[in-house]
Write an enzyme that holds these catalytic residues in place. Structure first.
Site, PDB file in Angstrom:
ATOM      1  N   GLN A   1      -8.413   7.980  -2.003  1.00 42.27           N
ATOM      2  CA  GLN A   1      -7.815   9.099  -1.295  1.00 42.27           C
ATOM      3  C   GLN A   1      -8.087  10.255  -1.504  1.00 42.27           C
ATOM      4  OE1 GLN A   1      -3.344   9.194  -0.870  1.00 42.27           O
ATOM      5  NE2 GLN A   1      -3.143   7.077  -1.188  1.00 42.27           N
TER       6      GLN A   1
ATOM      7  N   HIS B   1       0.705  -1.229  -0.097  1.00 40.41           N
ATOM      8  CA  HIS B   1       0.089  -0.022   0.015  1.00 40.41           C
ATOM      9  C   HIS B   1       0.819   1.289   0.113  1.00 40.41           C
ATOM     10  CE1 HIS B   1      -2.932  -2.922   1.053  1.00 40.41           C
ATOM     11  NE2 HIS B   1      -3.949  -2.102   0.967  1.00 40.41           N
TER      12      HIS B   1
HETATM   13  N1  GUN Z   1      -6.914   3.148   2.058  1.00 51.05           N
HETATM   14  C1  GUN Z   1      -7.425   3.178   0.897  1.00 51.05           C
HETATM   15  N2  GUN Z   1      -6.717   3.137  -0.198  1.00 51.05           N
HETATM   16  C2  GUN Z   1      -5.521   3.222   0.549  1.00 51.05           C
HETATM   17  C3  GUN Z   1      -4.208   3.052   0.117  1.00 51.05           C
HETATM   18  O1  GUN Z   1      -3.781   2.939  -1.052  1.00 51.05           O
HETATM   19  N3  GUN Z   1      -3.155   3.448   0.857  1.00 51.05           N
HETATM   20  C4  GUN Z   1      -3.348   3.607   2.117  1.00 51.05           C
HETATM   21  N4  GUN Z   1      -2.385   3.638   3.268  1.00 51.05           N
HETATM   22  N5  GUN Z   1      -4.551   3.356   2.601  1.00 51.05           N
HETATM   23  C5  GUN Z   1      -5.605   3.146   1.806  1.00 51.05           C
END
Ligand code: GUN
Length: 174
Positions: free
Chosen positions: A88, A67
């Site tokens: 995001q 992620h």
């Molecule tokens: N929550 C939803 N998508 C993401 C992501 O791509 N990265 C992180 N850290 N949290 C998320």
């Protein structure tokens, strides 16, 4: 697409469509394809969750490491996956003021230094104030607690991504 259409997909199409329901982990999608036919969307989700739960702790941490940081380098350089970018943006991560952005960067770094994997939260179920609060609080947890918490969040993200691709099981939802 309904679950019958999902079950009729050849392997390549299945992975192309569902390969990012767990961020940058198409191997999970590739593995659960063997479990077709799925009785429902929930059954597909359960197969993914079972695969994740069966991984050793190092594998679970590997999933977390796939992620990107929230409001991190990939967001600024435009290299996020489409799913992550939308999530995001919806949580306001692309519209932080200078103070929020530097707090976020500092806490993301502190979190990664402490645990060795990035902070993962289901951004679509949150907003920027809540994400910053959770990030700050979760920095205080034990590593094993955070590993489990991060994986719970991965499963929530996965559920919402699946629901965006497949008609849900509820009969009144078209
Ligand atoms: N929550 C939803 N998508 C993401 C992501 O791509 N990265 C992180 N850290 N949290 C998320």
């Amino acid at each position: 697409m309904d679950i019958a259409a999902v079950n009729a997909l050849p392997y390549e199409d299945f992975v192309n469509i569902f390969g990012n329901v767990v961020e940058k982990c198409p191997v999970i999608t590739a593995a659960v394809w063997t479990g077709r036919p799925f009785a429902s969307l929930s059954a597909l989700e359960a197969a993914i969750n079972e695969f994740i739960d069966a991984l050793p702790e190092s594998g679970k941490e590997g999933i977390l490491r796939c992620h990107p940081d929230l409001a991190g380098r990939d967001l600024h350089s435009g290299t996020l996956t489409q799913e992550s970018r939308e999530e995001q943006a919806r949580a306001g991560m692309d519209a932080l003021n200078t103070e929020e952005a530097s707090r976020m960067a500092r806490l993301n770094d502190e979190y990664k230094k402490r645990f060795g994997f990035p902070f993962v939260v289901c951004a679509r179920m949150s907003d920027k104030a809540n994400i910053l609060r959770q990030l700050s609080q979760r920095c205080q947890n034990e590593r094993a607690v955070e590993r489990a918490r991060g994986i719970d969040e991965v499963k929530k993200i996965c559920r919402l991504r699946l629901q965006g691709l497949v008609l849900t099981d509820a009969p009144n939802k078209l």
